[in-house]
Design a protein around this motif. Sequence first.
Motif, PDB file in Angstrom:
ATOM      1  N   ASP A 243       2.732   3.966   3.259  1.00  0.00           N
ATOM      2  CA  ASP A 243       1.733   2.893   3.271  1.00  0.00           C
ATOM      3  C   ASP A 243       2.160   1.744   2.376  1.00  0.00           C
ATOM      4  O   ASP A 243       1.965   0.568   2.714  1.00  0.00           O
ATOM      5  N   ARG A 247       2.471  -1.248   4.572  1.00  0.00           N
ATOM      6  CA  ARG A 247       1.123  -1.823   4.603  1.00  0.00           C
ATOM      7  C   ARG A 247       0.707  -2.354   3.228  1.00  0.00           C
ATOM      8  O   ARG A 247      -0.468  -2.345   2.876  1.00  0.00           O
ATOM      9  N   PRO A 325       0.316  -6.946   6.793  1.00  0.00           N
ATOM     10  CA  PRO A 325       1.612  -6.258   6.680  1.00  0.00           C
ATOM     11  C   PRO A 325       2.798  -7.103   7.099  1.00  0.00           C
ATOM     12  O   PRO A 325       3.891  -6.964   6.563  1.00  0.00           O
TER      13      PRO A 325
END
Length: 329
Positions: A243, A247, A325
């Motif tokens: 992540d 992200r 992102p």
Amino acid sequence: MSAAPLLEVTDLRVEFRTRGGVLPAVRGVSLRLEAGQTLGIVGESGSGKSVTMMAAMGLLPPSAHVTGSVRLAGRELLGLGAGELQAVRGARMAMIFQDPMSALNPVMTFGAQIVEAIRPHNRDLSARAALERAVELLATVSIPQPRDRVRQYPHEFSGGMRQRVMIAMAVANQPDLLIADEPTTALDVTVQAQILDMLTRLREELGIGLVLITHDLGVVAGCADAVAVMYAGRVVETAGTDDLFYRTRHPYTIGLLGAVPRVEGEFRPLVPVEGAPPTLSRLPAGCAFHPRCGWAIPRCQAEAPELRVVGAVHSACHRAEDLAPEAVP
């Protein structure tokens, strides 16, 4: 009732009193690590990574004022006496220091130094048995001819081999928590990979928790379960490793990712983070990163952002929702 995490740091603050005033090295850090997992702590030099873990180990000098909470398997470590801490260090938690040449005693053999780490926590163990254990530990960290090497001195080993000895000393008593402070500094790329693979193998074999301190996001990419990014004494972003890489919602993390070399996909030049970290004695108002941030707004100069959930990560940025992102280099 769920078991306590292996390591839980809550609102940790560390200040150093100097002639020039008070330096806030760690400012409200909270971290969590479960047994058998690896937590990467990433940031530039001076971000507070090592000081945070030195405070957890009780290794800071008397000039440091430490507040907050550090719990190991539910037991509070801050406030323990010297004797109680000594019983915990080495047996329950251990640290691999950044520079093995300065951490090792140059006038003692490796065997003597490993025995010195073993016997205080195993007083019924004879000197001969402890030395045999030292030989086994050198073999565990893949040092060839360990029975001969145990009689050698630090100056006779390469940097990578000295680091392996440091790892052997750290795991000598099979601690629950292992803290590795920049374990691959000054090592060539091949040796770096070997050291990281070894730490991962030992974590799996011993079932320990591992905290990996580094300035390089590339180091934690393949071996950490979660990553905490620190800047100017605070955690500014934390998430699972995937992540964080794909992200992320913090400009500083985006900058660090832009400086990581890539060997696949289209060619992209490395993009350094502009500017330099702030001086701890003269931290800017608001968000400490705003003087270097291309996304800064007036609110960033007036108000320090709190760490909050934004998508798949925890980010301390006022504009985290705006940083999609695809903003990652």
